[in-house]
Design a protein around this motif. Structure first.
Motif, short mmCIF file in Angstrom:
data_model
loop_
_atom_site.label_atom_id
_atom_site.label_comp_id
_atom_site.label_asym_id
_atom_site.label_seq_id
_atom_site.Cartn_x
_atom_site.Cartn_y
_atom_site.Cartn_z
N ALA A 432 14.41 -7.16 -2.35
CA ALA A 432 13.88 -7.81 -3.55
C ALA A 432 12.80 -8.82 -3.19
CB ALA A 432 15.00 -8.49 -4.33
N LEU A 433 13.04 -9.59 -2.12
CA LEU A 433 12.03 -10.56 -1.68
C LEU A 433 10.77 -9.87 -1.22
CD1 LEU A 433 14.28 -13.06 0.32
CD2 LEU A 433 13.17 -13.47 -1.88
N MET A 434 10.91 -8.78 -0.50
CA MET A 434 9.75 -8.05 0.02
C MET A 434 8.94 -7.47 -1.14
SD MET A 434 8.11 -7.29 2.72
CE MET A 434 9.32 -7.69 3.97
N THR A 435 9.63 -6.94 -2.13
CA THR A 435 8.91 -6.37 -3.28
C THR A 435 8.11 -7.44 -4.00
OG1 THR A 435 10.62 -4.69 -3.56
CG2 THR A 435 9.20 -5.14 -5.46
N GLU A 436 8.71 -8.61 -4.15
CA GLU A 436 8.03 -9.69 -4.89
C GLU A 436 6.91 -10.32 -4.07
OE1 GLU A 436 9.10 -14.08 -6.79
OE2 GLU A 436 10.71 -12.71 -6.19
N ASP A 437 7.18 -10.66 -2.80
CA ASP A 437 6.23 -11.44 -2.00
C ASP A 437 5.16 -10.61 -1.33
OD1 ASP A 437 7.38 -13.77 -2.68
OD2 ASP A 437 8.54 -14.03 -0.85
N VAL A 438 5.42 -9.33 -1.08
CA VAL A 438 4.45 -8.52 -0.33
C VAL A 438 3.87 -7.42 -1.20
CG1 VAL A 438 4.10 -7.04 1.66
CG2 VAL A 438 5.55 -9.05 1.86
N VAL A 439 4.76 -6.60 -1.77
CA VAL A 439 4.27 -5.44 -2.52
C VAL A 439 3.45 -5.88 -3.73
CG1 VAL A 439 4.92 -3.37 -3.80
CG2 VAL A 439 6.18 -4.01 -1.72
N HIS A 440 4.05 -6.75 -4.57
CA HIS A 440 3.35 -7.18 -5.77
C HIS A 440 2.21 -8.14 -5.45
CE1 HIS A 440 7.10 -6.22 -8.42
NE2 HIS A 440 6.43 -5.15 -8.05
N ASP A 458 -10.28 11.17 -7.49
CA ASP A 458 -8.86 11.10 -7.82
C ASP A 458 -7.98 11.37 -6.61
OD1 ASP A 458 -9.55 10.55 -10.40
OD2 ASP A 458 -9.33 12.61 -11.12
N SER A 459 -8.39 12.30 -5.75
CA SER A 459 -7.58 12.63 -4.58
C SER A 459 -7.43 11.42 -3.66
CB SER A 459 -8.22 13.79 -3.81
OG SER A 459 -9.54 13.45 -3.39
N VAL A 460 -8.49 10.65 -3.50
CA VAL A 460 -8.44 9.45 -2.65
C VAL A 460 -7.58 8.39 -3.32
CG1 VAL A 460 -9.80 7.63 -1.57
CG2 VAL A 460 -10.68 9.97 -1.62
N GLN A 461 -7.69 8.25 -4.63
CA GLN A 461 -6.88 7.26 -5.33
C GLN A 461 -5.40 7.57 -5.21
OE1 GLN A 461 -8.05 5.75 -9.14
NE2 GLN A 461 -10.14 6.52 -8.96
N ARG A 462 -5.04 8.85 -5.27
CA ARG A 462 -3.62 9.21 -5.12
C ARG A 462 -3.10 8.87 -3.73
NH1 ARG A 462 -5.28 13.63 -8.35
NH2 ARG A 462 -5.66 14.94 -6.52
N VAL A 463 -3.93 9.11 -2.71
CA VAL A 463 -3.52 8.76 -1.34
C VAL A 463 -3.35 7.25 -1.21
CG1 VAL A 463 -4.20 8.80 1.08
CG2 VAL A 463 -4.64 10.79 -0.36
N LEU A 464 -4.26 6.50 -1.82
CA LEU A 464 -4.15 5.04 -1.78
C LEU A 464 -2.88 4.56 -2.47
CD1 LEU A 464 -7.82 3.90 -2.54
CD2 LEU A 464 -6.59 3.67 -0.38
N GLU A 465 -2.57 5.14 -3.62
CA GLU A 465 -1.35 4.76 -4.34
C GLU A 465 -0.12 5.03 -3.48
OE1 GLU A 465 -1.59 7.04 -7.86
OE2 GLU A 465 -3.09 5.75 -8.82
N ASP A 466 -0.15 6.13 -2.74
CA ASP A 466 0.98 6.47 -1.88
C ASP A 466 1.09 5.50 -0.71
OD1 ASP A 466 3.10 8.46 -0.99
OD2 ASP A 466 1.74 8.48 0.75
N LYS A 467 -0.05 5.22 -0.06
CA LYS A 467 -0.02 4.36 1.12
C LYS A 467 0.29 2.91 0.77
CE LYS A 467 -2.97 6.91 4.34
NZ LYS A 467 -1.92 6.97 5.37
N LEU A 468 -0.11 2.48 -0.43
CA LEU A 468 0.10 1.09 -0.82
C LEU A 468 1.32 0.93 -1.73
CD1 LEU A 468 -3.61 0.09 -1.42
CD2 LEU A 468 -2.11 -0.78 0.36
N SER A 469 2.14 1.97 -1.84
CA SER A 469 3.38 1.84 -2.61
C SER A 469 4.37 1.03 -1.79
CB SER A 469 3.95 3.23 -2.93
OG SER A 469 4.39 3.86 -1.73
N LEU A 474 9.30 -1.05 2.41
CA LEU A 474 10.75 -1.18 2.24
C LEU A 474 11.51 -0.38 3.29
CD1 LEU A 474 11.21 -1.18 -1.65
CD2 LEU A 474 11.01 -3.09 -0.05
N THR A 475 10.95 0.76 3.72
CA THR A 475 11.56 1.51 4.82
C THR A 475 11.58 0.66 6.08
OG1 THR A 475 10.82 3.61 3.89
CG2 THR A 475 11.38 3.59 6.23
N ARG A 476 10.46 -0.04 6.29
CA ARG A 476 10.39 -0.94 7.46
C ARG A 476 11.43 -2.06 7.34
NH1 ARG A 476 6.06 -2.26 11.24
NH2 ARG A 476 4.90 -0.54 10.35
N ILE A 477 11.63 -2.57 6.12
CA ILE A 477 12.60 -3.64 5.91
C ILE A 477 14.02 -3.13 6.12
CG2 ILE A 477 13.61 -5.08 4.10
CD1 ILE A 477 11.17 -6.23 5.49
N ASN A 478 14.29 -1.90 5.69
CA ASN A 478 15.62 -1.33 5.93
C ASN A 478 15.93 -1.29 7.42
OD1 ASN A 478 16.23 -0.93 3.26
ND2 ASN A 478 15.40 1.15 3.18
#
Length: 667
Positions: A432-440, A458-469, A474-478
């Motif tokens: 929750a902290l990571m989502t608030e302080d880093v992701v958002h 659009d193809s580049v935007q989709r890749v960016l959305e994936d990489k910056l999701s 959160l996988t790293r935090i797990n």
């Protein structure tokens, strides 16, 4: 009439002119003084003048210093102001009696219905018989550079005297051709006798010879400006409107024997030698301005125009040549513009990512504290709340299942963990902290900034959305949580042995192992300090640091008092479960407190590594996707090609026509 006052630059220039005059008298370089601020300058010059007077007993530039002080005292007065006044007010602004005359830059007088050519501007240059050094500079500059003709006027008995003649001599030495524009006037000629006139003519020619002035005899005029003016005013029937000029009618009467009527006055101008000469001066001056001076003016203007044309031609020639060579404008424009825009956009994308991640790394991360004291307290509160809500009877039932006929307290920590999933609670809190302080805070902002451009497919935007999701971070935090909780299972196992040792090997009255007691007291620090104060084991103002230094037996007393609220109840039955719960709660909280600093340090490092890897991934992505980005840019170019090409065509036509026009001017 318009009065224009000196602006800041002109005041500083005048100030430095005074400084140069004073420094010359002091035999000092003016440069250090000109760099000083006003008050510092006055102090420094004042001291230098005192030293100079002490040394040589005299100082000849006292008036210059007084005017400099006056200028500085009024430094901000009327600065750069423009004031419009009536002609009737003019006299008070153009004499030395005006208290602020030092601040006046120039006076512009516009007269209607005056009998001079419209293209002529008459300038009354400042007199040189004053202290103000700006007068000489303006006079010399105007005579040398600006005036197309100038009149040198001397009174009959003061021919070519004073600073004026010295200035003319200086100008003549440096630029001999300047005096070709001069008209020499001897005024008040009617006041001299015939003998005096012969002497003054001789005196005039001797001075001309002495200074080696080359003058044209036809340019020497012996006039009476006053009588000419009076006769003109009488002839125009406007003498009554001339103010104090009426007081000089005696001069006219003395010269010609009478005060003529308006009808007689025009003829007398031609009949009287001095006024006729003034008419000749006026006619020759304006004729010269409209012929020789006019031709010089246009010749100079033409020369300057040719010089400017040559300069502009050099600038325009490459564009003109490029326009001639460019036969296929559309293809050429598309190719060059696509390359340019792609290069610019790629540079902008890289800069956007690099600057954002640099800010994260250098400004935000060093100050970022994930697991704060408030979060730790909140987490402890949640643990205590869950512990309080545990069903003791249900726990006792679990401990007596299977082969056990009595409560097996060593199994209690595992049973508690089943009901109190510390690992899951900790993992959820950190996510929750990571989502608030880093992701958002960082990833979403960077994604929004990148998507704000209108050139990403659009193809580049989709890749960016994936990489910056939030998935990757959160996988790293797990994984980081697994590291943090790696020793937690071992701690639970050890806790089981400690429970057995506590409840079976030694009774509560005999005391707990001292390190367990200290852990328990640490997790219940406030109650422990209060119990120690009440039993006077520490001072009334003592704290936990005082408590923890007590002897083992005293620590046991405090432990028993805190755990049983001072009533000495034994730890059997449900009391044994309470003992284990208290021990478990203290151990979990102590473990999390020990982990707090490590959480913040490891998390910061993990985030830094994540964004560095992300930066490299994004830059590689932009490089790989350049062909796709180029397609979007080309689509935009094609959509606006007609407008853009139209502009380019007009621009090329402008270059070509301008270049040809300029070349024609230089022929």
């Amino acid at each position: 009439v318009t009065i224009r006052y000196l602006d800041e630059d002109a005041r500083r220039e005048l100030r430095n002119l005074y400084v140069e005059e004073i420094a010359r008298e002091l035999h000092k370089s003016p440069v250090p003084f000109t760099r000083m601020e006003n008050q510092e300058l006055l102090t420094a010059l004042g001291k230098e003048i005192e030293d100079h007077v002490r040394e040589v007993n005299t100082f000849h530039k006292e008036k210059f210093f007084d005017e400099l002080k006056n200028l500085i005292a009024k430094w901000d007065r009327f600065k750069g102001e423009v004031r419009d006044i009536e002609v009737s007010e003019l006299s008070r602004y153009v004499t030395e009696d005006y208290e602020d005359v030092l601040l006046v830059d120039r006076v512009e007088v516009r007269l209607a219905e005056i009998d001079i050519p419209e293209n002529v501007v008459l300038v009354d240059l400042p007199g040189l018989g004053v202290v103000n050094p700006r007068h000489k500079k303006i006079t010399q500059s105007y005579v040398e550079n600006d005036a197309k003709a100038f009149v040198i006027s001397s009174a009959v008995f003061k021919l070519l005297e004073g600073e004026e003649i010295e200035l003319l001599a200086e100008i003549h030495r440096q630029r001999p051709k300047v005096l070709k524009r001069a008209f020499w006037v001897i005024n008040k000629w009617e006041t001299a006798s015939e003998r005096q006139k012969k002497e003054e003519i001789k005196n005039f020619h001797e001075k001309v010879e002495r200074y080696q002035f080359r003058i044209t005899p036809e340019r020497v005029f012996r006039v009476s400006a006053l009588n000419y003016l009076l006769l003109r005013l009488i002839g125009d029937n406007t003498l009554d409107q001339s103010g104090k000029l009426r007081e000089h009618l005696d001069n006219l009467k003395k010269s010609i024997g009478t005060v003529p009527s308006p009808h007689e006055a025009p003829a007398l101008i031609e009949e009287t030698a001095e006024t006729r000469e003034f008419s000749r001066l006026r006619a020759q001056l304006f004729d010269y301005l409209n012929t020789i001076a006019g031709k010089e003016f246009f010749d100079e203007a033409r020369t300057e125009l040719v010089e400017l044309s040559n300069k502009f031609s050099e600038i325009l020639k490459p564009f003109h040549d490029m326009a001639l060579k460019n036969r296929n404008l559309k293809d050429s424009y598309l190719a060059s513009e696509l390359t340019r825009r792609l290069k610019v956009f790629s540079r902008e994308l890289r800069h956007m990512v690099q600057e954002r991640i640099k800010d994260i790394r250098t400004e935000h991360l060093p100050e970022l504290v994930f697991w704060t004291d408030d979060i730790q307290k909140k987490f402890e509160s949640e643990i205590r709340e869950v512990m309080t809500g545990l069903d003791r009877k249900d726990l006792k039932n679990e401990l007596m299942r299977g082969m056990d006929t009595h409560e097996n307290q060593s199994r209690l920590p595992q049973k508690i963990e089943e009901r109190l999933p510390v690992a899951r609670m900790f993992r959820e809190q950190l996510r929750a902290l990571m989502t608030e302080d880093v992701v958002h805070r960082f990833s979403s902002e960077l994604l929004s900034e990148l998507k704000g451009t209108d050139l990403l497919p659009d193809s580049v935007q989709r890749v960016l959305e994936d990489k910056l999701s939030k998935r990757d971070i959160l996988t790293r935090i797990n994984g980081l949580c697994d590291v943090f909780l790696f020793e937690y299972g071992d701690r639970l196992d050890m806790l089981g042995f400690e429970v057995t040792d506590t409840l079976e090997n030694r009774s509560p009255e005999e005391g707990e192992k001292i390190h367990n007691i200290r852990s328990y007291l640490k997790s219940n620090a406030e109650e422990a300090v209060n119990a120690a104060r009440k039993t006077e084991l520490i001072r009334s103002d003592g704290n936990f640091n005082d408590l923890i230094t007590l002897k083992e037996n005293d620590l046991k007393k405090i432990y028993m008092r805190v755990r049983h609220n001072g009533n000495g109840a034994s730890a059997n039955g449900s009391g044994r479960i309470e003992t284990v719960l208290e021990l478990y709660e203290g151990q979990v909280i102590a473990y999390m407190r020990d982990l707090q600093e490590k959480i913040n340090d490891y998390t910061r490092r993990s985030i830094k590594n994540y964004f560095e890897e992300l930066e490299a991934d994004l830059l590689n992505l932009f490089e790989e996707k350049e062909p796709d980005i180029a397609v979007v840019i080309m689509e935009q170019l094609t959509a606006t090609i007609e407008d853009d090409i139209g502009f380019e065509l007009r621009k090329q036509r402008l270059f070509t026509e301008s270049y040809q026009t300029l070349c024609a001017l230089t022929l």
